[in-house]
Design a protein around this motif. Structure first.
Motif, PDB file in Angstrom:
ATOM      1  N   ARG A  94      56.420  14.344 -18.708  1.00  0.00           N
ATOM      2  CA  ARG A  94      55.237  14.969 -18.123  1.00  0.00           C
ATOM      3  C   ARG A  94      54.548  15.885 -19.138  1.00  0.00           C
ATOM      4  O   ARG A  94      53.330  15.897 -19.286  1.00  0.00           O
ATOM      5  CB  ARG A  94      55.622  15.766 -16.884  1.00  0.00           C
ATOM      6  N   TRP A  95      55.366  16.653 -19.877  1.00  0.00           N
ATOM      7  CA  TRP A  95      54.795  17.524 -20.904  1.00  0.00           C
ATOM      8  C   TRP A  95      54.051  16.679 -21.946  1.00  0.00           C
ATOM      9  O   TRP A  95      52.937  17.001 -22.342  1.00  0.00           O
ATOM     10  CB  TRP A  95      55.897  18.369 -21.575  1.00  0.00           C
ATOM     11  N   GLU A  96      54.671  15.573 -22.370  1.00  0.00           N
ATOM     12  CA  GLU A  96      54.035  14.712 -23.391  1.00  0.00           C
ATOM     13  C   GLU A  96      52.691  14.191 -22.903  1.00  0.00           C
ATOM     14  O   GLU A  96      51.703  14.174 -23.630  1.00  0.00           O
ATOM     15  CB  GLU A  96      54.929  13.519 -23.717  1.00  0.00           C
ATOM     16  N   LEU A  98      50.721  15.510 -20.598  1.00  0.00           N
ATOM     17  CA  LEU A  98      49.744  16.605 -20.493  1.00  0.00           C
ATOM     18  C   LEU A  98      49.236  17.016 -21.877  1.00  0.00           C
ATOM     19  O   LEU A  98      48.046  17.228 -22.090  1.00  0.00           O
ATOM     20  CB  LEU A  98      50.370  17.821 -19.791  1.00  0.00           C
ATOM     21  N   ARG A  99      50.157  17.109 -22.823  1.00  0.00           N
ATOM     22  CA  ARG A  99      49.755  17.552 -24.169  1.00  0.00           C
ATOM     23  C   ARG A  99      48.805  16.512 -24.774  1.00  0.00           C
ATOM     24  O   ARG A  99      47.823  16.853 -25.417  1.00  0.00           O
ATOM     25  CB  ARG A  99      51.005  17.770 -25.033  1.00  0.00           C
ATOM     26  N   ARG A 100      49.091  15.232 -24.546  1.00  0.00           N
ATOM     27  CA  ARG A 100      48.225  14.151 -25.046  1.00  0.00           C
ATOM     28  C   ARG A 100      46.838  14.258 -24.413  1.00  0.00           C
ATOM     29  O   ARG A 100      45.811  14.095 -25.070  1.00  0.00           O
ATOM     30  CB  ARG A 100      48.859  12.803 -24.708  1.00  0.00           C
ATOM     31  N   ASN A 317      61.579  30.911 -25.656  1.00  0.00           N
ATOM     32  CA  ASN A 317      62.673  30.637 -24.737  1.00  0.00           C
ATOM     33  C   ASN A 317      63.016  29.137 -24.741  1.00  0.00           C
ATOM     34  O   ASN A 317      62.135  28.307 -24.693  1.00  0.00           O
ATOM     35  CB  ASN A 317      62.157  31.098 -23.350  1.00  0.00           C
ATOM     36  N   ARG A 318      64.302  28.820 -24.860  1.00  0.00           N
ATOM     37  CA  ARG A 318      64.722  27.410 -24.836  1.00  0.00           C
ATOM     38  C   ARG A 318      66.012  27.268 -24.040  1.00  0.00           C
ATOM     39  O   ARG A 318      66.720  28.254 -23.831  1.00  0.00           O
ATOM     40  CB  ARG A 318      64.981  26.897 -26.268  1.00  0.00           C
ATOM     41  N   GLN A 319      66.343  26.026 -23.640  1.00  0.00           N
ATOM     42  CA  GLN A 319      67.667  25.791 -23.060  1.00  0.00           C
ATOM     43  C   GLN A 319      68.243  24.486 -23.592  1.00  0.00           C
ATOM     44  O   GLN A 319      67.489  23.537 -23.860  1.00  0.00           O
ATOM     45  CB  GLN A 319      67.632  25.827 -21.540  1.00  0.00           C
ATOM     46  N   PHE A 376      53.294  31.753 -33.638  1.00  0.00           N
ATOM     47  CA  PHE A 376      52.822  30.690 -32.745  1.00  0.00           C
ATOM     48  C   PHE A 376      53.930  29.683 -32.453  1.00  0.00           C
ATOM     49  O   PHE A 376      53.676  28.566 -32.046  1.00  0.00           O
ATOM     50  CB  PHE A 376      51.626  29.976 -33.367  1.00  0.00           C
ATOM     51  N   SER A 377      55.195  30.082 -32.709  1.00  0.00           N
ATOM     52  CA  SER A 377      56.343  29.197 -32.548  1.00  0.00           C
ATOM     53  C   SER A 377      56.249  28.047 -33.549  1.00  0.00           C
ATOM     54  O   SER A 377      55.574  28.179 -34.575  1.00  0.00           O
ATOM     55  CB  SER A 377      56.434  28.715 -31.096  1.00  0.00           C
ATOM     56  N   GLY A 378      56.927  26.929 -33.311  1.00  0.00           N
ATOM     57  CA  GLY A 378      56.925  25.835 -34.276  1.00  0.00           C
ATOM     58  C   GLY A 378      57.382  24.553 -33.615  1.00  0.00           C
ATOM     59  O   GLY A 378      57.764  24.549 -32.441  1.00  0.00           O
ATOM     60  N   PRO A 380      57.077  20.562 -32.131  1.00  0.00           N
ATOM     61  CA  PRO A 380      56.084  19.879 -31.288  1.00  0.00           C
ATOM     62  C   PRO A 380      55.507  20.756 -30.179  1.00  0.00           C
ATOM     63  O   PRO A 380      54.417  20.501 -29.697  1.00  0.00           O
ATOM     64  CB  PRO A 380      56.859  18.699 -30.691  1.00  0.00           C
ATOM     65  N   ARG A 381      56.218  21.818 -29.785  1.00  0.00           N
ATOM     66  CA  ARG A 381      55.712  22.655 -28.690  1.00  0.00           C
ATOM     67  C   ARG A 381      55.033  23.921 -29.178  1.00  0.00           C
ATOM     68  O   ARG A 381      54.817  24.852 -28.400  1.00  0.00           O
ATOM     69  CB  ARG A 381      56.863  23.022 -27.750  1.00  0.00           C
ATOM     70  N   HIS A 382      54.705  23.948 -30.461  1.00  0.00           N
ATOM     71  CA  HIS A 382      54.033  25.167 -30.954  1.00  0.00           C
ATOM     72  C   HIS A 382      52.736  25.379 -30.188  1.00  0.00           C
ATOM     73  O   HIS A 382      52.202  24.461 -29.558  1.00  0.00           O
ATOM     74  CB  HIS A 382      53.772  25.043 -32.462  1.00  0.00           C
ATOM     75  N   CYS A 383      52.217  26.598 -30.271  1.00  0.00           N
ATOM     76  CA  CYS A 383      51.019  26.974 -29.503  1.00  0.00           C
ATOM     77  C   CYS A 383      49.869  26.009 -29.778  1.00  0.00           C
ATOM     78  O   CYS A 383      49.417  25.860 -30.916  1.00  0.00           O
ATOM     79  CB  CYS A 383      50.612  28.386 -29.897  1.00  0.00           C
ATOM     80  N   ILE A 384      49.357  25.407 -28.726  1.00  0.00           N
ATOM     81  CA  ILE A 384      48.253  24.445 -28.882  1.00  0.00           C
ATOM     82  C   ILE A 384      46.957  25.177 -29.271  1.00  0.00           C
ATOM     83  O   ILE A 384      46.050  24.592 -29.844  1.00  0.00           O
ATOM     84  CB  ILE A 384      48.075  23.618 -27.573  1.00  0.00           C
TER      85      ILE A 384
HETATM   86  C1  HEM Z   1      47.297  35.380 -30.921  1.00  0.00           C
HETATM   87  C2  HEM Z   1      47.202  34.452 -30.030  1.00  0.00           C
HETATM   88  C3  HEM Z   1      48.314  33.560 -29.552  1.00  0.00           C
HETATM   89  C4  HEM Z   1      49.662  33.612 -29.804  1.00  0.00           C
HETATM   90  C5  HEM Z   1      50.416  34.608 -30.670  1.00  0.00           C
HETATM   91  C6  HEM Z   1      50.269  32.505 -29.087  1.00  0.00           C
HETATM   92  C7  HEM Z   1      51.619  32.199 -29.113  1.00  0.00           C
HETATM   93  C8  HEM Z   1      52.195  31.156 -28.429  1.00  0.00           C
HETATM   94  C9  HEM Z   1      53.606  30.850 -28.421  1.00  0.00           C
HETATM   95  C10 HEM Z   1      54.676  31.616 -29.204  1.00  0.00           C
HETATM   96  C11 HEM Z   1      53.806  29.792 -27.620  1.00  0.00           C
HETATM   97  C12 HEM Z   1      55.151  29.193 -27.199  1.00  0.00           C
HETATM   98  C13 HEM Z   1      55.488  27.900 -27.840  1.00  0.00           C
HETATM   99  C14 HEM Z   1      56.902  27.478 -27.583  1.00  0.00           C
HETATM  100  O1  HEM Z   1      57.441  27.549 -26.469  1.00  0.00           O
HETATM  101  O2  HEM Z   1      57.510  27.049 -28.564  1.00  0.00           O
HETATM  102  C15 HEM Z   1      52.502  29.400 -27.097  1.00  0.00           C
HETATM  103  C16 HEM Z   1      52.288  28.338 -26.237  1.00  0.00           C
HETATM  104  C17 HEM Z   1      51.065  28.002 -25.727  1.00  0.00           C
HETATM  105  N1  HEM Z   1      49.857  28.606 -26.020  1.00  0.00           N
HETATM  106 FE1  HEM Z   1      49.550  30.128 -27.306  1.00  0.00          FE
HETATM  107  N2  HEM Z   1      49.281  31.826 -28.413  1.00  0.00           N
HETATM  108  C18 HEM Z   1      48.080  32.426 -28.682  1.00  0.00           C
HETATM  109  C19 HEM Z   1      46.841  32.022 -28.231  1.00  0.00           C
HETATM  110  C20 HEM Z   1      46.606  30.942 -27.439  1.00  0.00           C
HETATM  111  C21 HEM Z   1      45.300  30.453 -27.071  1.00  0.00           C
HETATM  112  C22 HEM Z   1      43.981  31.046 -27.537  1.00  0.00           C
HETATM  113  C23 HEM Z   1      45.500  29.384 -26.232  1.00  0.00           C
HETATM  114  C24 HEM Z   1      44.503  28.496 -25.546  1.00  0.00           C
HETATM  115  C25 HEM Z   1      43.280  28.450 -25.814  1.00  0.00           C
HETATM  116  C26 HEM Z   1      46.934  29.203 -26.090  1.00  0.00           C
HETATM  117  C27 HEM Z   1      47.526  28.241 -25.302  1.00  0.00           C
HETATM  118  C28 HEM Z   1      48.882  27.971 -25.283  1.00  0.00           C
HETATM  119  C29 HEM Z   1      49.478  26.907 -24.484  1.00  0.00           C
HETATM  120  C30 HEM Z   1      48.755  25.975 -23.512  1.00  0.00           C
HETATM  121  C31 HEM Z   1      50.850  26.926 -24.772  1.00  0.00           C
HETATM  122  C32 HEM Z   1      51.921  25.971 -24.218  1.00  0.00           C
HETATM  123  C33 HEM Z   1      52.109  24.844 -25.215  1.00  0.00           C
HETATM  124  C34 HEM Z   1      53.144  23.803 -24.845  1.00  0.00           C
HETATM  125  O3  HEM Z   1      54.103  24.147 -24.147  1.00  0.00           O
HETATM  126  O4  HEM Z   1      52.982  22.646 -25.265  1.00  0.00           O
HETATM  127  N3  HEM Z   1      47.568  30.158 -26.838  1.00  0.00           N
HETATM  128  N4  HEM Z   1      51.543  30.243 -27.609  1.00  0.00           N
END
Ligand code: HEM
Length: 435
Positions: A94-96, A98-100, A317-319, A376-378, A380-384
């Motif tokens: 489901r995540w894949e 949605l991300r796509r 956070n991971r499990q 921003f993590s790292g 495939p799940r890094h921050c989109i």
């Molecule tokens: C300084 C700004 C930001 C920081 C430091 C940040 C940091 C992060 C981090 C650490 C994660 C977790 C990734 C993981 O679990 O490995 C994340 C996920 C996410 N972020 Fe950001 N973020 C920022 C801004 C944004 C912005 C501007 C957006 C949208 C426009 C956004 C949307 C998301 C989404 C949707 C996820 C979930 C991604 C996934 O699970 O595939 N973030 N972010």
């Protein structure tokens, strides 16, 4: 056969385990626990948790062996009831999917097209400030929300900011790990849970009106999601939840970064002045645009350094999906892992004078492990939203630097709340002088 090694556990108190130390001083406790080793087992009422603070192990979890480490239960629980179908709380197929579906709205080309608008919205926002004292964090939230709506999301948030901010606040209250109510099942209605439900309902109503009868023509998130629904790739509830998710995830991390950047620039006038000089040289009398991004090196280093010292996402956070060995220890299936940016970003093995705000450190030639820094993590799940956030922060900071002088104060020593984002527990106020 010898027993598999188990990670060290710092002493806790009976019943509450390590929870007491965390409640008293969350970030001090994380640092103290990390001193016991690269993997440490912590005990909280009803749950245990592994703290991972070695950069190479962080890289193993997030990147190299990411298939063995899914997004954790805590993260899924945090978003339940508000964005069950959104990217951040889902796993697997489901995540894949949605991300796509979201990816076309986040291509570099699309994001790069937003630079000028980010700067214009910032200029408009600061123009309406008068010299009174402002709640800086709130103002930065209003700004980042407006930028987000007007660019990536394709949603005019004006007049509805309150609904979004209130829902974000309710989510932050609910996600605070120190909250006693977190230990109770959700059907026991604590005041936090009731407030959360009220605010979430209001936000859902708003998002429904935003989606009502809209076109699928544009390339903003709203159109991209609706088009995916028309193709049968997403359900309506997935569309709604992802819009909610992005409204919330996409504004506060950027807003806290800008808030702490201004606080540090107030404490370091020489950094501020050199930043202003750079913007004047690169941009002249115009507003910055994406084409200036590379040349605004000082501004980018202020952003990088702020994200180091004040990582808005202070832990990932991971499990474990099965029993795994990590750093020579055996972790059971379903083990909860915390990878704290807070600790690694301030570790003196990788950073000289780690608690000093020093944007120049990014111009020095220092080798350190890649995952000593991962705001921003790292994997495939890094921050989109990473590229969006970097451009936005640079454009907003550059625009503000040449339009206003801010005199920033706090109403006590700076301290932080260990919730979804690294919010300050003290009021941070600014007096504005237009340049
Ligand atoms: C300084 C700004 C930001 C920081 C430091 C940040 C940091 C992060 C981090 C650490 C994660 C977790 C990734 C993981 O679990 O490995 C994340 C996920 C996410 N972020 Fe950001 N973020 C920022 C801004 C944004 C912005 C501007 C957006 C949208 C426009 C956004 C949307 C998301 C989404 C949707 C996820 C979930 C991604 C996934 O699970 O595939 N973030 N972010």
């Amino acid at each position: 056969m010898s027993e598999p090694a188990t990670p060290p556990s710092p002493d806790g108190v009976p019943v509450l385990g390590n929870g007491m130390a965390f409640s008293r001083d969350p970030f001090g406790a994380l640092e103290e626990w990390a001193s016991h080793g690269p993997v440490v087992r912590l005990q909280f009422p009803g749950r245990s948790m592994y703290l991972v603070t070695d950069p190479d192990l962080v890289e193993e979890v997030l990147v190299e062996r990411q298939d063995k480490f899914a997004v954790g239960r805590d993260q899924q629980e945090t978003f339940s009831g508000i964005e069950d179908d959104a990217l951040a709380g889902t796993t697997g197929e489901r995540w894949e999917r949605l991300r796509r579906a979201l990816r076309p709205a986040f291509t570099w080309e699309k994001i790069d097209g937003y630079g000028a608008r980010m700067a214009r919205r910032t200029a408009e926002h600061v123009e309406q400030w008068d010299a009174e004292r402002l709640d800086l964090h709130r103002e930065m939230r209003l700004l980042t929300l407006r930028i987000l709506g007007d660019t990536l999301l394709g949603v005019d948030v004006r007049g509805n900011e309150r609904v979004i901010l209130d829902a974000a606040d309710a989510l932050v209250d609910r996600a605070d790990p120190r909250r006693f109510g977190r230990l109770l099942p959700e059907w026991i209605p604590t005041p936090t849970e009731r407030r959360f439900e009220r605010n979430v309902e209001a936000l859902n109503d708003y998002v429904e009106t935003v989606l009502d009868g809209r076109s699928t023509e544009g390339d903003d998130v709203r159109s991209v999601l609706l088009a995916a629904r028309d193709r049968g790739d997403l359900t309506l509830s997935e569309v709604e939840d992802n819009l909610v998710g992005l409204l919330l995830a996409g504004h506060d991390s950027s807003a806290v970064t800008l808030t702490y950047a201004w606080l540090e620039l107030g404490r370091h006038p020489e950094v501020r002045e050199s930043m202003v000089r750079e913007v004047e040289e690169v941009v002249g009398d115009d507003l910055p645009d994406t084409g200036d991004f590379e040349d605004l090196e000082r501004v980018r280093n202020v952003v990088r350094e702020t994200l180091r010292l004040y990582p808005p996402a202070w832990a990932v956070n991971r499990q474990t999906t099965e029993q795994v060995s990590l750093g020579g220890y055996e972790l059971p299936a379903g083990a909860q892992l915390t990878l704290p940016q807070w600790v690694l970003h301030r570790d003196d093995r990788y950073w000289e004078a780690p608690t000093t705000f020093d944007p120049d450190r990014w111009t020095r030639d220092v080798t350190r492990p890649e995952y000593a820094y991962f705001p921003f993590s790292g994997g495939p799940r890094h921050c989109i939203g990473m590229r969006f956030a970097r451009l936005e922060l640079t454009m907003a900071l550059a625009t503000m630097a040449t339009s206003v002088d801010l005199d920033v104060t706090t109403d006590g020593p700076l301290a932080f709340r260990p919730s979804l984002t690294l919010r300050p527990t003290v009021d941070i106020e600014a007096t504005v002088n237009h340049r």
